[in-house]
Scaffold this motif. Structure first.
Motif, PDB file in Angstrom:
ATOM      1  N   LEU A   1      11.753 -36.554 -28.021  1.00 21.20           N
ATOM      2  CA  LEU A   1      10.561 -35.815 -27.617  1.00 21.20           C
ATOM      3  C   LEU A   1      10.947 -34.500 -26.938  1.00 21.20           C
ATOM      4  CD1 LEU A   1       8.208 -38.468 -25.930  1.00 21.20           C
ATOM      5  CD2 LEU A   1       7.985 -37.465 -28.202  1.00 21.20           C
ATOM      6  N   ALA A   2      10.366 -33.423 -27.388  1.00 26.81           N
ATOM      7  CA  ALA A   2      10.474 -32.142 -26.698  1.00 26.81           C
ATOM      8  C   ALA A   2       9.238 -32.018 -25.810  1.00 26.81           C
ATOM      9  CB  ALA A   2      10.535 -31.002 -27.702  1.00 26.81           C
ATOM     10  N   LEU A   3       9.451 -32.008 -24.511  1.00 21.17           N
ATOM     11  CA  LEU A   3       8.356 -32.012 -23.559  1.00 21.17           C
ATOM     12  C   LEU A   3       8.200 -30.640 -22.908  1.00 21.17           C
ATOM     13  CD1 LEU A   3       9.178 -35.415 -21.823  1.00 21.17           C
ATOM     14  CD2 LEU A   3       7.437 -35.002 -23.580  1.00 21.17           C
ATOM     15  N   ARG A   4       6.969 -30.327 -22.502  1.00 17.35           N
ATOM     16  CA  ARG A   4       6.683 -29.063 -21.838  1.00 17.35           C
ATOM     17  C   ARG A   4       6.261 -29.322 -20.405  1.00 17.35           C
ATOM     18  NH1 ARG A   4       7.973 -24.031 -23.279  1.00 17.35           N
ATOM     19  NH2 ARG A   4       5.987 -23.233 -22.478  1.00 17.35           N
ATOM     20  N   ALA A   5       6.965 -28.699 -19.452  1.00 16.24           N
ATOM     21  CA  ALA A   5       6.590 -28.777 -18.053  1.00 16.24           C
ATOM     22  C   ALA A   5       5.378 -27.873 -17.809  1.00 16.24           C
ATOM     23  CB  ALA A   5       7.754 -28.346 -17.169  1.00 16.24           C
ATOM     24  N   VAL A   6       4.495 -28.314 -16.919  1.00 19.79           N
ATOM     25  CA  VAL A   6       3.259 -27.573 -16.651  1.00 19.79           C
ATOM     26  C   VAL A   6       3.277 -27.058 -15.210  1.00 19.79           C
ATOM     27  CG1 VAL A   6       0.746 -27.677 -16.603  1.00 19.79           C
ATOM     28  CG2 VAL A   6       2.016 -29.049 -18.273  1.00 19.79           C
ATOM     29  N   PRO A   7       3.441 -25.756 -14.997  1.00 18.70           N
ATOM     30  CA  PRO A   7       3.442 -25.222 -13.633  1.00 18.70           C
ATOM     31  C   PRO A   7       2.118 -25.480 -12.924  1.00 18.70           C
ATOM     32  CG  PRO A   7       4.300 -23.605 -15.188  1.00 18.70           C
ATOM     33  CD  PRO A   7       3.689 -24.712 -16.004  1.00 18.70           C
ATOM     34  N   ALA A   8       2.186 -25.779 -11.635  1.00 20.01           N
ATOM     35  CA  ALA A   8       0.974 -25.981 -10.848  1.00 20.01           C
ATOM     36  C   ALA A   8       0.240 -24.650 -10.683  1.00 20.01           C
ATOM     37  CB  ALA A   8       1.325 -26.562  -9.487  1.00 20.01           C
ATOM     38  N   PRO A   9      -1.088 -24.666 -10.730  1.00 18.89           N
ATOM     39  CA  PRO A   9      -1.835 -23.411 -10.582  1.00 18.89           C
ATOM     40  C   PRO A   9      -1.779 -22.829  -9.184  1.00 18.89           C
ATOM     41  CG  PRO A   9      -3.336 -25.289 -10.686  1.00 18.89           C
ATOM     42  CD  PRO A   9      -1.974 -25.807 -11.002  1.00 18.89           C
ATOM     43  N   ASP A  10      -1.526 -23.678  -8.172  1.00 19.48           N
ATOM     44  CA  ASP A  10      -1.434 -23.190  -6.793  1.00 19.48           C
ATOM     45  C   ASP A  10      -0.660 -24.206  -5.965  1.00 19.48           C
ATOM     46  OD1 ASP A  10      -3.321 -25.265  -6.004  1.00 19.48           O
ATOM     47  OD2 ASP A  10      -4.909 -23.949  -6.766  1.00 19.48           O
ATOM     48  N   ALA A  11      -0.369 -23.849  -4.717  1.00 13.00           N
ATOM     49  CA  ALA A  11       0.447 -24.700  -3.852  1.00 13.00           C
ATOM     50  C   ALA A  11      -0.242 -26.027  -3.547  1.00 13.00           C
ATOM     51  CB  ALA A  11       0.760 -23.964  -2.551  1.00 13.00           C
ATOM     52  N   ARG A  12      -1.556 -26.009  -3.413  1.00 13.73           N
ATOM     53  CA  ARG A  12      -2.277 -27.249  -3.114  1.00 13.73           C
ATOM     54  C   ARG A  12      -2.162 -28.243  -4.256  1.00 13.73           C
ATOM     55  NH1 ARG A  12      -6.275 -28.566   0.561  1.00 13.73           N
ATOM     56  NH2 ARG A  12      -7.561 -30.360  -0.021  1.00 13.73           N
ATOM     57  N   ALA A  13      -2.289 -27.760  -5.481  1.00 12.51           N
ATOM     58  CA  ALA A  13      -2.161 -28.645  -6.641  1.00 12.51           C
ATOM     59  C   ALA A  13      -0.750 -29.203  -6.747  1.00 12.51           C
ATOM     60  CB  ALA A  13      -2.533 -27.889  -7.918  1.00 12.51           C
ATOM     61  N   ALA A  14       0.242 -28.364  -6.460  1.00  7.63           N
ATOM     62  CA  ALA A  14       1.631 -28.825  -6.508  1.00  7.63           C
ATOM     63  C   ALA A  14       1.884 -29.907  -5.469  1.00  7.63           C
ATOM     64  CB  ALA A  14       2.575 -27.655  -6.294  1.00  7.63           C
ATOM     65  N   ALA A  15       1.295 -29.764  -4.282  1.00  8.62           N
ATOM     66  CA  ALA A  15       1.544 -30.705  -3.195  1.00  8.62           C
ATOM     67  C   ALA A  15       1.015 -32.095  -3.486  1.00  8.62           C
ATOM     68  CB  ALA A  15       0.922 -30.172  -1.901  1.00  8.62           C
ATOM     69  N   GLU A  16       0.065 -32.225  -4.406  1.00  9.07           N
ATOM     70  CA  GLU A  16      -0.468 -33.538  -4.758  1.00  9.07           C
ATOM     71  C   GLU A  16       0.610 -34.455  -5.312  1.00  9.07           C
ATOM     72  OE1 GLU A  16      -3.578 -34.841  -4.366  1.00  9.07           O
ATOM     73  OE2 GLU A  16      -4.079 -33.042  -3.231  1.00  9.07           O
ATOM     74  N   TYR A  17       1.682 -33.889  -5.822  1.00  8.70           N
ATOM     75  CA  TYR A  17       2.725 -34.683  -6.468  1.00  8.70           C
ATOM     76  C   TYR A  17       3.964 -34.875  -5.602  1.00  8.70           C
ATOM     77  CZ  TYR A  17      -0.139 -33.935 -10.589  1.00  8.70           C
ATOM     78  OH  TYR A  17      -1.187 -33.911 -11.473  1.00  8.70           O
ATOM     79  N   TYR A  18       3.949 -34.326  -4.406  1.00  8.97           N
ATOM     80  CA  TYR A  18       5.106 -34.507  -3.539  1.00  8.97           C
ATOM     81  C   TYR A  18       5.254 -35.992  -3.202  1.00  8.97           C
ATOM     82  CZ  TYR A  18       5.205 -29.441  -2.615  1.00  8.97           C
ATOM     83  OH  TYR A  18       5.286 -28.073  -2.717  1.00  8.97           O
ATOM     84  N   PRO A  19       6.468 -36.500  -3.140  1.00  5.50           N
ATOM     85  CA  PRO A  19       6.667 -37.917  -2.840  1.00  5.50           C
ATOM     86  C   PRO A  19       6.319 -38.240  -1.396  1.00  5.50           C
ATOM     87  CG  PRO A  19       8.760 -36.773  -2.913  1.00  5.50           C
ATOM     88  CD  PRO A  19       7.736 -35.792  -3.386  1.00  5.50           C
ATOM     89  N   ALA A  20       6.064 -39.516  -1.135  1.00  2.71           N
ATOM     90  CA  ALA A  20       5.677 -39.950   0.208  1.00  2.71           C
ATOM     91  C   ALA A  20       6.697 -39.528   1.252  1.00  2.71           C
ATOM     92  CB  ALA A  20       5.486 -41.463   0.227  1.00  2.71           C
ATOM     93  N   GLY A  21       7.984 -39.582   0.892  1.00  2.44           N
ATOM     94  CA  GLY A  21       9.025 -39.215   1.847  1.00  2.44           C
ATOM     95  C   GLY A  21       8.910 -37.786   2.342  1.00  2.44           C
TER      96      GLY A  21
END
Length: 239
Positions: free
Chosen positions: A117-137
């Motif tokens: 599979l050739a996969l495409r990474a999807v940049p977050a539109p803003d910092a808040r959206a990116a932070a939703e995926y930060y790990p619990a640690g």
């Protein structure tokens, strides 16, 4: 290149498997084109991950299935050329996607072992959206525990920390494996967000006081907070 989020023991072990497999697939020749996918065996899923600026290094590739008797997930990390190999997968149909700092989850692709599979990474539109995926640690690391100078505690009429705590280390031990983390993770969504059904409150401190009373373990949680010194401990979590 993306910064790697903190990894669990399971992820580290899986990544070690990937590294060993990659070493066999990619001997050090120095002339392998950046976008050449790895050799994928009959029990593997592999390929490349690219983004708007080219190969994505240091991002997670996740394979998940519910086809087996229990939910099964395997995670690996891409190499510096954006290549990944998820080895030794049980026969099933998997959802495969990309996750990482600065990204939002990519669309899930269906694949079976033996697929490339050739996969495409999807940049977050803003910092808040990116932070939703930060790990619990990551979120847990943001806790600001009371300073050394606040110990020993002086009680509810003083600094809000119970006088039984003579040092910061004693207090931190309870925040970690002595109490809270002996039962559950800290930093997960359920420990950093309030469900709307809880209502509205005059302050974050009051909101978290209510949050810690909810659920089958509510009595134990709020009891521990009061034992540590409710005013200061609730403020720490609310922050």
């Amino acid at each position: 290149m993306r910064a790697n989020p903190p990894l669990s023991i399971a992820v580290v072990a899986t990544s070690a498997l990937f590294a060993a497999a990659a070493a066999a697939v990619f001997p050090l020749r120095g002339a392998v084109p950046a976008r050449v996918a790895p050799h994928v065996g009959a029990a593997d899923i592999g390929g490349t991950v690219t983004g708007p600026k080219g190969p994505e290094a240091g991002v997670w590739v996740i394979a998940e299935t519910n086809d087996l008797p229990t939910k099964y997930v395997k995670i690996v990390v891409t190499d510096d050329r954006g290549r990944y190999l998820i080895p030794e997968l049980p026969k099933a149909s998997y959802s495969v996607w990309v996750r990482g700092y600065g990204l939002v989850d990519s669309p899930k692709r269906r694949a079976s072992p033996g697929s490339t599979l050739a996969l495409r990474a999807v940049p977050a539109p803003d910092a808040r959206a990116a932070a939703e995926y930060y790990p619990a640690g990551y979120w847990f690391s943001l806790i600001r525990v009371p300073a050394d100078s606040e110990f020993p505690g002086t009680g509810p009429q003083g600094n809000g920390i119970d006088p039984m705590f003579k040092s910061q280390a004693e207090y931190v031990r309870l925040v970690k494996n002595g109490a809270c983390m002996g039962c559950h993770q800290l930093g997960s969504r359920g420990t950093r967000e309030l469900h709307p059904a809880l209502g509205t409150f005059e302050s974050s401190v009051k909101a978290w006081e209510r949050r810690l009373q909810v659920g089958q373990a509510g009595g134990g949680m709020i009891g521990q907070v009061y034992a540590m010194g409710a005013p200061r401990t609730l403020r720490m979590f609310a922050e």
